[in-house]
Motif scaffolding. Structure first.
Motif, PDB file in Angstrom:
ATOM      1  N   MET A 173      30.629  43.616  40.306  1.00 39.54           N
ATOM      2  CA  MET A 173      30.946  44.542  41.396  1.00 39.54           C
ATOM      3  C   MET A 173      30.564  43.839  42.687  1.00 39.54           C
ATOM      4  N   VAL A 174      31.570  43.350  43.391  1.00 40.46           N
ATOM      5  CA  VAL A 174      31.285  42.481  44.533  1.00 40.46           C
ATOM      6  C   VAL A 174      31.878  42.962  45.849  1.00 40.46           C
ATOM      7  N   ALA A 175      32.564  44.101  45.856  1.00 36.06           N
ATOM      8  CA  ALA A 175      33.167  44.579  47.110  1.00 36.06           C
ATOM      9  C   ALA A 175      33.266  46.090  47.103  1.00 36.06           C
ATOM     10  N   SER A 176      33.402  46.648  48.299  1.00 35.33           N
ATOM     11  CA  SER A 176      33.603  48.089  48.431  1.00 35.33           C
ATOM     12  C   SER A 176      34.655  48.337  49.499  1.00 35.33           C
ATOM     13  N   ASN A 177      35.584  49.241  49.192  1.00 37.14           N
ATOM     14  CA  ASN A 177      36.694  49.561  50.106  1.00 37.14           C
ATOM     15  C   ASN A 177      37.423  48.308  50.598  1.00 37.14           C
ATOM     16  N   GLU A 178      37.718  47.416  49.674  1.00 33.28           N
ATOM     17  CA  GLU A 178      38.412  46.166  49.999  1.00 33.28           C
ATOM     18  C   GLU A 178      39.924  46.379  49.883  1.00 33.28           C
ATOM     19  N   LEU A 179      40.647  46.101  50.964  1.00 38.62           N
ATOM     20  CA  LEU A 179      42.087  46.349  51.003  1.00 38.62           C
ATOM     21  C   LEU A 179      42.929  45.117  50.669  1.00 38.62           C
ATOM     22  N   SER A 180      42.297  43.971  50.523  1.00 38.44           N
ATOM     23  CA  SER A 180      43.050  42.763  50.199  1.00 38.44           C
ATOM     24  C   SER A 180      43.268  42.661  48.687  1.00 38.44           C
ATOM     25  N   PHE A 208      35.811  43.133  26.532  1.00 36.70           N
ATOM     26  CA  PHE A 208      36.426  43.686  27.743  1.00 36.70           C
ATOM     27  C   PHE A 208      35.756  43.100  28.984  1.00 36.70           C
ATOM     28  N   ILE A 209      36.503  43.117  30.073  1.00 32.92           N
ATOM     29  CA  ILE A 209      35.910  42.809  31.371  1.00 32.92           C
ATOM     30  C   ILE A 209      36.092  44.021  32.275  1.00 32.92           C
ATOM     31  N   ASN A 210      35.042  44.348  32.999  1.00 35.45           N
ATOM     32  CA  ASN A 210      35.069  45.433  33.967  1.00 35.45           C
ATOM     33  C   ASN A 210      35.135  44.800  35.351  1.00 35.45           C
ATOM     34  N   LEU A 211      36.265  44.973  36.023  1.00 34.91           N
ATOM     35  CA  LEU A 211      36.481  44.342  37.320  1.00 34.91           C
ATOM     36  C   LEU A 211      35.759  45.062  38.454  1.00 34.91           C
ATOM     37  N   GLY A 212      34.996  46.093  38.108  1.00 33.36           N
ATOM     38  CA  GLY A 212      34.310  46.864  39.129  1.00 33.36           C
ATOM     39  C   GLY A 212      35.277  47.796  39.841  1.00 33.36           C
ATOM     40  N   GLY A 213      34.857  48.266  40.974  1.00 34.23           N
ATOM     41  CA  GLY A 213      35.721  49.139  41.784  1.00 34.23           C
ATOM     42  C   GLY A 213      36.070  48.428  43.069  1.00 34.23           C
ATOM     43  N   GLY A 214      35.917  49.141  44.163  1.00 39.38           N
ATOM     44  CA  GLY A 214      36.089  48.505  45.455  1.00 39.38           C
ATOM     45  C   GLY A 214      37.492  48.504  46.001  1.00 39.38           C
ATOM     46  N   TYR A 215      38.471  49.036  45.245  1.00 37.43           N
ATOM     47  CA  TYR A 215      39.827  49.136  45.785  1.00 37.43           C
ATOM     48  C   TYR A 215      39.799  50.152  46.921  1.00 37.43           C
ATOM     49  N   GLY A 216      40.226  49.710  48.104  1.00 40.96           N
ATOM     50  CA  GLY A 216      40.047  50.526  49.294  1.00 40.96           C
ATOM     51  C   GLY A 216      41.194  51.464  49.619  1.00 40.96           C
ATOM     52  N   ILE A 217      40.931  52.297  50.604  1.00 43.84           N
ATOM     53  CA  ILE A 217      41.964  53.170  51.157  1.00 43.84           C
ATOM     54  C   ILE A 217      42.020  52.954  52.660  1.00 43.84           C
ATOM     55  N   PRO A 218      43.182  53.125  53.282  1.00 41.85           N
ATOM     56  CA  PRO A 218      43.307  52.894  54.731  1.00 41.85           C
ATOM     57  C   PRO A 218      42.707  54.048  55.541  1.00 41.85           C
ATOM     58  N   TYR A 219      41.535  53.809  56.091  1.00 42.64           N
ATOM     59  CA  TYR A 219      40.891  54.832  56.918  1.00 42.64           C
ATOM     60  C   TYR A 219      41.489  54.879  58.318  1.00 42.64           C
ATOM     61  N   LYS A 220      42.064  53.756  58.742  1.00 39.54           N
ATOM     62  CA  LYS A 220      42.649  53.682  60.080  1.00 39.54           C
ATOM     63  C   LYS A 220      44.166  53.566  59.968  1.00 39.54           C
ATOM     64  N   LEU A 221      44.862  54.077  60.962  1.00 39.77           N
ATOM     65  CA  LEU A 221      46.324  54.041  60.926  1.00 39.77           C
ATOM     66  C   LEU A 221      46.865  52.621  60.863  1.00 39.77           C
TER      67      LEU A 221
END
Length: 270
Positions: A173-180, A208-221
């Motif tokens: 788990m290496v990122a949070s709210n990452e949009l890339s 199994f491998i758990n890729l963590g979370g961190g998939y982001g959402i666009p908070y800004k327009l």
């Protein structure tokens, strides 16, 4: 407001289900894909019931989260329990529920064995240190105290095997709210390369491998929505190259996304 006292939360069930279906559809090309919803992102039993119907498990990190999962009928390997400075009662409850226990410190192996005995399946959290850049929200992995170093991973798997563990997983788990999307693709490659190396050096086949979370959402327009289809297609290519190519299939790929499922984007709210 006339009928319901403030403060209160309003959840958009339709949007949550749509988010869940989008993630499942994008990664359906990868056999055995599963999402473990991060309970800490939205610890609401009614939300968990909705996601259970979508086939999601839960990612838990505390005793209350384990109990929430149990209350809505999520048990066994549909729970991923990620340990962090964990009291004995939490390991006991996780073992009782049959959850997948994910350790983030090598010293926890003997501690877990002493408290409840080693489970058949164990998972370790990998900290890549300077090999992987974090992001502004989660910080740099090399500065974090969580996770096994690469050297500790090999020691840990060897020790766990000696203690009777039969099945193994690998997590990061290496990122949070990452949009890339490329960031998440790189994370998948990093773990799959490790799967190959662990098999070569220890003869252990990672389940199994758990890729963590961190998939982001666009908070800004001006933010761009993450392209799940592109991410999943590229991760599948890496899977075919490294896992299928080295005779290590099947390897389940799982995630523990939270906000990507449970929250609406800025555009959706506008």
């Amino acid at each position: 407001i006339e009928n319901h006292p403030t403060p209160f939360h309003i959840y958009d069930e339709k949007a949550i289900i749509e988010n869940a279906k989008k993630l499942k559809e994008a990664f359906s090309k990868i056999e055995g894909f599963k999402e473990y919803f991060a309970v800490k992102a939205l610890p609401n039993p009614f939300i968990l019931k909705i996601l259970k119907k979508e086939g999601f498990g839960t990612d838990c990190s505390s005793l209350p989260e384990l109990k929430l999962s149990e209350k809505v009928g999520i048990t066994g390997e549909d729970i991923m329990f990620t340990s962090n400075d964990t009291p004995a009662e939490e390991f006991i409850k996780a073992k009782e529920l049959g959850a997948i226990i994910n350790l983030d410190d090598i010293s926890h192996i003997e501690y877990l064995d002493k408290i409840v005995g080693m489970p058949e399946l164990i998972c370790f959290r990998y900290n890549p240190g300077p090999l992987k850049e974090g992001n502004v929200l989660i910080g740099k992995p090399e500065e974090a105290k969580y996770g096994f170093t690469k050297e500790q991973l090999f020691e840990g798997y060897k020790l766990a095997k000696e203690l009777g563990v039969k099945r193994f997983g690998l997590h990061t788990m290496v990122a949070s709210n990452e949009l890339s999307p490329d960031y998440h693709i790189e994370t998948a490659r990093m773990l799959m390369e490790l799967v190959v190396e662990i098999n070569e050096k220890l003869g252990i086949k990672i389940e199994f491998i758990n890729l963590g979370g961190g998939y982001g959402i666009p908070y800004k327009l001006e933010d761009k929505e993450i392209d799940l289809e592109y991410a999943s297609t590229e991760i599948k290519k890496v899977y075919d190259e490294l896992i299928v190519g080295n005779g290590l299939a099947p390897l389940k790929i799982v995630m523990e996304c939270g906000r990507k499922i449970g929250r609406a984007s800025c555009r959706e709210r506008v």
